[in-house]
Design a protein around this motif. Structure first.
Motif, PDB file in Angstrom:
ATOM      1  N   SER A  28       0.824  -1.204   0.000  1.00 19.31           N
ATOM      2  CA  SER A  28       0.000   0.000   0.000  1.00 19.31           C
ATOM      3  C   SER A  28       0.863   1.261   0.000  1.00 19.31           C
ATOM      4  O   SER A  28       0.597   2.215  -0.740  1.00 19.31           O
ATOM      5  N   ALA A  29       1.907   1.261   0.812  1.00 20.59           N
ATOM      6  CA  ALA A  29       2.792   2.426   0.882  1.00 20.59           C
ATOM      7  C   ALA A  29       3.484   2.683  -0.443  1.00 20.59           C
ATOM      8  O   ALA A  29       3.766   3.834  -0.801  1.00 20.59           O
ATOM      9  N   GLU A  30       3.734   1.614  -1.204  1.00 24.53           N
ATOM     10  CA  GLU A  30       4.402   1.752  -2.488  1.00 24.53           C
ATOM     11  C   GLU A  30       3.424   1.936  -3.650  1.00 24.53           C
ATOM     12  O   GLU A  30       3.832   2.081  -4.797  1.00 24.53           O
ATOM     13  N   GLY A  31       2.127   1.907  -3.339  1.00 24.24           N
ATOM     14  CA  GLY A  31       1.119   2.068  -4.378  1.00 24.24           C
ATOM     15  C   GLY A  31       1.035   0.883  -5.316  1.00 24.24           C
ATOM     16  O   GLY A  31       0.703   1.034  -6.504  1.00 24.24           O
ATOM     17  N   LEU A  32       1.305  -0.319  -4.799  1.00 23.72           N
ATOM     18  CA  LEU A  32       1.337  -1.525  -5.623  1.00 23.72           C
ATOM     19  C   LEU A  32       0.039  -2.314  -5.481  1.00 23.72           C
ATOM     20  O   LEU A  32      -0.532  -2.406  -4.403  1.00 23.72           O
ATOM     21  N   VAL A  33      -0.409  -2.891  -6.572  1.00 22.00           N
ATOM     22  CA  VAL A  33      -1.610  -3.723  -6.590  1.00 22.00           C
ATOM     23  C   VAL A  33      -1.201  -5.172  -6.387  1.00 22.00           C
ATOM     24  O   VAL A  33      -0.440  -5.735  -7.181  1.00 22.00           O
ATOM     25  N   LYS A  34      -1.684  -5.767  -5.304  1.00 20.56           N
ATOM     26  CA  LYS A  34      -1.287  -7.142  -4.985  1.00 20.56           C
ATOM     27  C   LYS A  34      -1.598  -8.092  -6.145  1.00 20.56           C
ATOM     28  O   LYS A  34      -2.674  -8.039  -6.746  1.00 20.56           O
ATOM     29  N   ARG A  38       4.067  -5.142 -13.036  1.00 20.03           N
ATOM     30  CA  ARG A  38       4.251  -3.862 -13.716  1.00 20.03           C
ATOM     31  C   ARG A  38       5.669  -3.780 -14.247  1.00 20.03           C
ATOM     32  O   ARG A  38       6.607  -4.374 -13.695  1.00 20.03           O
ATOM     33  N   LEU A  39       5.828  -3.046 -15.336  1.00 20.75           N
ATOM     34  CA  LEU A  39       7.145  -2.802 -15.897  1.00 20.75           C
ATOM     35  C   LEU A  39       7.703  -1.515 -15.307  1.00 20.75           C
ATOM     36  O   LEU A  39       6.996  -0.512 -15.201  1.00 20.75           O
ATOM     37  N   ILE A  40       8.983  -1.544 -14.912  1.00 22.86           N
ATOM     38  CA  ILE A  40       9.623  -0.383 -14.302  1.00 22.86           C
ATOM     39  C   ILE A  40      10.946  -0.118 -14.998  1.00 22.86           C
ATOM     40  O   ILE A  40      11.493  -0.995 -15.687  1.00 22.86           O
ATOM     41  N   ALA A 115      18.022  -8.278 -17.184  1.00 23.82           N
ATOM     42  CA  ALA A 115      16.706  -7.985 -16.615  1.00 23.82           C
ATOM     43  C   ALA A 115      16.552  -8.560 -15.213  1.00 23.82           C
ATOM     44  O   ALA A 115      17.092  -9.626 -14.892  1.00 23.82           O
ATOM     45  N   THR A 116      15.799  -7.852 -14.393  1.00 22.66           N
ATOM     46  CA  THR A 116      15.479  -8.325 -13.045  1.00 22.66           C
ATOM     47  C   THR A 116      13.992  -8.135 -12.777  1.00 22.66           C
ATOM     48  O   THR A 116      13.356  -7.221 -13.319  1.00 22.66           O
ATOM     49  N   SER A 117      13.443  -9.000 -11.929  1.00 35.79           N
ATOM     50  CA  SER A 117      12.069  -8.840 -11.467  1.00 35.79           C
ATOM     51  C   SER A 117      12.078  -8.859  -9.950  1.00 35.79           C
ATOM     52  O   SER A 117      12.503  -9.849  -9.335  1.00 35.79           O
ATOM     53  N   LEU A 118      11.669  -7.759  -9.351  1.00 37.50           N
ATOM     54  CA  LEU A 118      11.587  -7.654  -7.893  1.00 37.50           C
ATOM     55  C   LEU A 118      10.211  -8.186  -7.489  1.00 37.50           C
ATOM     56  O   LEU A 118       9.185  -7.567  -7.775  1.00 37.50           O
ATOM     57  N   ILE A 119      10.201  -9.344  -6.830  1.00 35.92           N
ATOM     58  CA  ILE A 119       8.954 -10.046  -6.526  1.00 35.92           C
ATOM     59  C   ILE A 119       8.690  -9.981  -5.027  1.00 35.92           C
ATOM     60  O   ILE A 119       9.480 -10.471  -4.216  1.00 35.92           O
ATOM     61  N   THR A 128       3.680 -10.012  -6.147  1.00 36.66           N
ATOM     62  CA  THR A 128       3.532  -8.749  -6.866  1.00 36.66           C
ATOM     63  C   THR A 128       4.874  -8.459  -7.520  1.00 36.66           C
ATOM     64  O   THR A 128       5.889  -8.314  -6.847  1.00 36.66           O
ATOM     65  N   MET A 129       4.874  -8.395  -8.859  1.00 35.24           N
ATOM     66  CA  MET A 129       6.125  -8.347  -9.608  1.00 35.24           C
ATOM     67  C   MET A 129       6.390  -6.956 -10.170  1.00 35.24           C
ATOM     68  O   MET A 129       5.493  -6.311 -10.708  1.00 35.24           O
ATOM     69  N   ASN A 130       7.638  -6.543 -10.054  1.00 39.92           N
ATOM     70  CA  ASN A 130       8.089  -5.240 -10.548  1.00 39.92           C
ATOM     71  C   ASN A 130       9.299  -5.519 -11.443  1.00 39.92           C
ATOM     72  O   ASN A 130      10.391  -5.790 -10.953  1.00 39.92           O
ATOM     73  N   THR A 131       9.087  -5.443 -12.749  1.00 37.85           N
ATOM     74  CA  THR A 131      10.048  -5.999 -13.687  1.00 37.85           C
ATOM     75  C   THR A 131      10.766  -4.924 -14.494  1.00 37.85           C
ATOM     76  O   THR A 131      10.128  -4.086 -15.146  1.00 37.85           O
TER      77      THR A 131
END
Length: 330
Positions: A28-34, A38-40, A115-119, A128-131
């Motif tokens: 929630s603090a990071e504004g992420l949808v469980k 998302r691509l970053i 490439a990295t995916s922060l999971i 919740t993946m941030n790729t």
């Protein structure tokens, strides 16, 4: 038709996963949808990495996970994914080759970082993946020989990689090579955001008869069809592809080939830890059954067994002996 060298050639994003525990408050603090992906960019990847708890670095990427599952089930597998000539790229290449998979794309310099995916995995095992795609977007003709697809019984394409233009062109060439050689082409839809962006392309591939096998989960199939339910989406898509494989979470999976239809329940598990890679390993099990001619129900069961194994530990690649777990089928 000459016998192919490989059972499956998998093409996808070569990504190193960084998996860490998180709670709902952090999301929630990071504004992420469980449960989303998302691509970053590299800057956001660096910032978020600095905010995460200590993570585990594990080679991943959807098609790479599927390739690992296929190899664990005893198939002859090749994998195409682009990594950079850096430390993470070396780790990724080592992990692929150590599983007996032919890694057919050389690392390259001057194309950004691997490439990295922060999971982020919450206590309910949702990920919740941030790729950050980095170098994997540079899989391109001239550095990848698409004719290898003619030497595999099945060409397996990762929908995520359809997004960037260069690898999409390489996959189109690989599809053409596979079809010219009489091989099968499989596509996994990967995510609803992929369908939202490229659904028209995928529907055109279906209409043109360029896909033999389509993998999708409930949300992806509904996005493809506009149907309101899983069953309605299956009914809408099944006539458009020779073989539809539809996963339905803890409700199991369905496969439809013409008038033939099979449904299996999800395999029972002791402990749900991390759902990362569930669909990837399901595809591996199903394709292993398809290559071996096991039939729809047995192939679905093999997929369910592989998926059940991977969701009981962190990371998206199998840790137990899949052949032993599925000994009654193999």
């Amino acid at each position: 038709m000459t016998a192919p060298r490989y059972d499956v050639l998998a093409i996808g994003n070569a990504i190193v996963d960084v998996i860490a525990d998180a709670d709902d408050a952090f999301l929630s603090a990071e504004g992420l949808v469980k449960g989303s992906m998302r691509l970053i960019d590299e800057a956001e990847s660096t910032r978020l990495y600095g905010r995460m708890k200590a993570g585990r670095e594990i080679s991943g990427g959807s098609a790479g996970n599927t390739a690992a599952g296929l190899a664990a089930l005893g198939l002859k597998v090749a994998y195409a994914g682009q990594v950079a000539d850096d430390q993470l790229g070396a780790i990724y290449a080592h992990d692929i080759k150590a599983q007996g998979i032919d890694f057919i794309v050389a690392p390259r310099g001057g194309i950004g970082a691997t490439a990295t995916s922060l999971i982020l995995v919450t206590p309910d095992a949702q990920r919740t993946m941030n790729t950050f795609l980095g170098a994997t977007q540079r899989l391109e003709l001239g550095h990848f020989d698409p004719s290898v697809a003619a030497d595999a019984s099945i060409l397996y394409l990762e929908g995520y990689l359809w997004d960037p233009e260069l690898p999409r062109a390489a996959m189109v060439e690989a599809m053409a090579a596979a079809r010219s050689a009489g091989r099968k082409v499989a596509l996994t839809l990967s995510d609803t955001f992929v369908v939202d962006r490229h659904g028209d392309d995928f529907r055109r591939l279906l209409d043109e008869g360029r896909l033999d096998i389509l993998f999708g989960n409930e949300a992806e199939l509904i996005a493809m069809t506009g149907a309101s339910t899983f069953d309605a989406a299956v009914e809408a898509l099944a006539p458009k592809v020779p073989l539809l494989v539809a996963t339905h979470g803890d409700q199991g999976a369905v496969a439809v080939r013409g008038t033939e239809r099979a449904r299996v329940a999800a395999e029972p598990i002791a402990d749900l830890v991390d759902t990362t890679g569930a669909g990837d390993l399901f595809a591996a099990g199903f394709l292993a059954g398809e290559v071996r001619g096991l039939g729809l129900e047995a192939s679905l069961r093999l997929g369910a067994i592989a998926a059940a194994e991977v969701i009981q530990h962190y990371g998206a690649r199998p840790e137990q002996d899949l052949k032993a777990l599925a000994s009654d089928l193999l």
